[in-house]
Design a protein around this motif. Sequence first.
Motif, mmCIF file in Angstrom:
data_model
loop_
_atom_site.group_PDB
_atom_site.id
_atom_site.type_symbol
_atom_site.label_atom_id
_atom_site.label_comp_id
_atom_site.label_asym_id
_atom_site.label_seq_id
_atom_site.Cartn_x
_atom_site.Cartn_y
_atom_site.Cartn_z
ATOM 1 N N ARG A 63 42.337 47.574 37.539
ATOM 2 C CA ARG A 63 41.577 46.412 38.189
ATOM 3 C C ARG A 63 40.027 46.766 38.110
ATOM 4 O O ARG A 63 39.222 46.547 38.790
ATOM 5 N N GLU A 91 39.073 37.303 39.689
ATOM 6 C CA GLU A 91 40.223 37.976 39.158
ATOM 7 C C GLU A 91 40.193 39.275 40.058
ATOM 8 O O GLU A 91 41.335 39.881 39.913
ATOM 9 N N GLU A 304 35.917 37.545 29.563
ATOM 10 C CA GLU A 304 36.844 36.644 29.134
ATOM 11 C C GLU A 304 37.669 37.193 27.966
ATOM 12 O O GLU A 304 38.815 37.234 28.196
ATOM 13 N N LEU A 307 39.709 40.408 29.364
ATOM 14 C CA LEU A 307 40.721 40.019 30.064
ATOM 15 C C LEU A 307 42.024 39.331 29.143
ATOM 16 O O LEU A 307 43.324 39.567 29.647
ATOM 17 N N ARG A 311 45.862 40.626 28.678
ATOM 18 C CA ARG A 311 47.077 39.773 28.678
ATOM 19 C C ARG A 311 47.916 39.478 27.459
ATOM 20 O O ARG A 311 49.246 39.925 27.536
#
Length: 333
Positions: A63, A91, A304, A307, A311
Motif C-alpha cells: 500500500r 484507496e 489511476e 492502480l 489489478r
Amino acid sequence: MTKPSTIYDVARLAGVSSATVSRVLNGPDKVGEDKRRKVLAAIQELNFVPKADAVANARKVYRKIGVIAPFFTQPSFMERLRGVAGVLAPEHFELVVYSIDSTEDLNNYISTIVTSARVDGLIFFCVRLEDRVLELLHKATFPVCFVESDLDSFDCINVRNLQGGQKAAEYLYGLGCRRPGFIGEQPRFSYAVSATEERFQGYKFYFANLGIIIPPEHVWLGDFSDQNLDEGIRSFLSSGNLPDCVFCSSDLIAARFVHLAREAGVRVPGDMKVLGFDNVDISSYIGLSTVSQNLDMSGKAAAELVLARMREPDIPLVRMNMPLDIIERETTR
C-alpha cells in the motif's frame, strides 16, 4: 526445496559484511558505489528477499506508491503530486516521494527499489533514464508509469512540449505580435526531460514558418536561480529594441518577468504581451496568461494507471497525451 538465501549469503557472495548489505537495503547513499553494486548484483543472483519484505510479499501489497522527480520543490511538481495524492488517498495508499540531486542518486534509488520491491508502483515525473536503467525497470515486479516521458514499453502520460511551444506562438501571432521573444532556463540535470528546449523549438519553428526569425537578443536562456534570473531578465529588458511579446518556459519565470518588466517601465500587456507555461495556481492570482498542461490531471491519470495495472497486470500499455490549452488572462489581453 531450496533454502531461501539469507543476508549472510549475500554478504559472502559480495565480499562485504552483513552490516554493509543492510545499509545498502536501508540507506544506499551511505555505501560506496563499488560495494553497493557488488551487493545489488549478489542480491539479484541469489534472488534474495529481505525478511521484512518476505512478510510483506505474503500480504501481496505494501500500500505504497513511489514518486521520483528532479524538481520536487517547484509548484508544477506539487500540483502534479496533488493529482496523484487525490487518487491514492481514498484507496488508503501511502505516497512515498524520492528526491534526487544527481544521476547517481537516481540510479541508486531505482536499483534499490527494484531489488527490494518495497512499493506497489512507481511513477516518474520529468525523468529520462539510461537504457540499462530502463532494462532494470522492466524486471520490476510492480507497475511503472512515466509522466512527461514518451517510452514505448511503459505506461506514459505525455506532455507534448514541442506542440505547446507551437500553440503559444500561434496564439501570440493571432494577437498581432510580430517581434517575438523567449525566456527560459537552461537544463540543469542530464536526467531531466528537456522541456524548455522543446517548447522553444516549437515556438521558434512556428514563427520561422511565417518568415519571422527570432533574433538572439530576444532570447534568454540561463540558470534558474533568483539572482541569475533577475540579472538575465534585466539585461534582456535593457536592450534597445524590445519584442512585442515574450513566451516564458514556465509560469514562475513569467511571473518574475512581468514584475521586472513593469519595474522597468514596460507596460504589460500594452508594450509587451507575456505568456507562461504550466498554469500553476499562482498564475490565476496574478492574471498571467499561460499554456495549461493540466498538471493535476496528469498526476491523477498516472496514479489511476498504476492502480489499474496492479489489478490487471496484462492490460495493454497506455500512452496518453495531455491536452494543452491557452488560458487567457490580463498579461495578453
